[in-house]
Design an enzyme around this catalytic site. Structure first.
Site, PDB file in Angstrom:
ATOM      1  N   LYS A   1       0.881  -1.091   0.054  1.00  9.41           N
ATOM      2  CA  LYS A   1       0.010   0.130   0.008  1.00  9.41           C
ATOM      3  C   LYS A   1       0.887   1.295  -0.063  1.00  9.41           C
ATOM      4  O   LYS A   1       1.492   1.672   1.048  1.00  9.41           O
ATOM      5  CB  LYS A   1      -0.836  -0.078   1.245  1.00  9.41           C
TER       6      LYS A   1
ATOM      7  N   ASP B   1       1.412   5.447   0.092  1.00 14.79           N
ATOM      8  CA  ASP B   1       0.942   6.579   0.742  1.00 14.79           C
ATOM      9  C   ASP B   1       1.230   7.957  -0.047  1.00 14.79           C
ATOM     10  O   ASP B   1       2.273   8.308   0.211  1.00 14.79           O
ATOM     11  CB  ASP B   1       1.355   6.727   2.293  1.00 14.79           C
TER      12      ASP B   1
ATOM     13  N   GLU C   1       3.091   0.839   5.166  1.00 12.99           N
ATOM     14  CA  GLU C   1       1.707   1.256   5.700  1.00 12.99           C
ATOM     15  C   GLU C   1       0.886   0.067   5.636  1.00 12.99           C
ATOM     16  O   GLU C   1      -0.007  -0.081   6.520  1.00 12.99           O
ATOM     17  CB  GLU C   1       1.047   2.237   4.824  1.00 12.99           C
TER      18      GLU C   1
END
Length: 319
Positions: A31, A33, A178
């Site tokens: 993931k 960011d 993350e």
């Protein structure tokens, strides 16, 4: 871009890992960011970047202009995330913020591109040559994306893993990332939909904080806390750590309101008063546990959510 159809990005649904029994039916990606972007490449060497809102953010990222030339005369629409990397190669939203909002200042955007270079992480292919791919399964779109070989100085197509979700999540935790995004192998691309076939799993971090103030809510929450202003103890006093505005039930909010009224004071208990309009201050004696995603360089909590009151802890017990 007249010949290319417009696409609103699909959105991932927050959740947990798919059950082990169906793990092999899902792919897992790191993931990122950053800032979501759909890249439109009409095949003439140009590129246009549109944010999730539809705003044209192309001028803010001049280093990504060469992507159009890298793809050559192949019309395509790509989905991805613009990130700025830290010293360990991890996406750092705080660094990226210095690049965002510069579409109206090309000269400043060019200077910032030298100081904080952006990277476009590509993860889906929505249109190629003369046809839309959104109704094709993820596996076919992913294979077509990889065949383009788009890995350059400011763009990349990171690897994915099929199955092994628990291991992927553990790896990202150990690396300080993350979390992961799980994508069902058979899933079509649903523009503008928060789909259950894309699931984002974030690592939950928690910290004990001291409540130093609050801001009243609005509407039906008038007189009740809309957000708590929290801090962390250090040898010199109480350092402001951020504002927490989610995570309570109605009953918990009412209970907190009672405790805050009893603890009301006129003076700000933080080392430096946070620039928060309408703040009410309290004695720094209530301790709570907060979930959050990451921290800013100034130590502020990002995406904090209230977890629970900690009546078992005194302010001197933490820090």
């Amino acid at each position: 871009m007249a010949s290319l159809p417009r696409f609103v990005p699909i959105l991932a649904t927050p959740g947990s890992l798919p059950p082990p029994a169906v793990d092999e039916q899902w792919a897992y990606e790191v993931k990122q960011d950053g800032q979501r972007a759909v890249a439109y490449l009409p095949g003439d060497g140009s590129v246009r970047l549109l944010a999730r809102s539809g705003a044209d953010i192309t001028p803010a990222y001049p280093e990504l202009a060469a992507l159009g030339r890298a793809l050559g005369r192949v019309p395509a629409v790509l989905d991805g995330e613009i990130v700025a990397l830290d010293g360990q190669g991890r996406s750092d939203f705080e660094r990226l913020q210095s690049r965002m909002g510069l579409s109206g200042s090309p000269a400043k955007a060019a200077r910032m591109a030298q100081r904080v270079p952006a990277q476009l992480v590509l993860f889906d292919l929505l249109f190629l040559r003369s046809g839309s791919l959104v109704r094709q399964p993820w596996t076919e779109r992913r294979a077509a994306l990889e065949e383009l070989g788009l890995d350059g100085p400011h763009w990349s197509t990171p690897a994915v893993v099929v199955g092994h979700g628990e291991q992927a999540l553990a790896m990202t935790r150990e690396a300080g990332l993350e979390g992961v995004v799980a994508k069902r192998l058979s899933s079509v691309y649903e523009p503008g939909v928060r789909a259950r076939t894309w699931i984002k799993i974030r690592h939950a971090r928690t910290v004990d904080v001291i409540v130093g103030g609050w801001v009243p809510g609005r509407g039906r929450l008038g007189g009740l806390p809309g957000a708590l202003l929290v801090g962390e103890r250090h040898p010199g006093g109480l350092r402001y750590a951020g504002s927490v505005g989610t995570g309570w039930s109605d009953a918990e909010r009412t209970r907190l309101a009672e405790l805050l009224r009893v603890a009301a004071v006129d003076r700000c208990p933080f080392d430096e008063a946070p620039p928060v309009a309408g703040a009410h201050w309290v004695l720094p004696r209530l301790v709570g546990e907060v979930r959050y995603s990451t921290r800013t360089k100034a130590g502020r909590l990002r995406q904090p959510s209230w977890h629970r009151l900690r009546p078992d802890l005194a302010p001197d017990d933490i820090g």
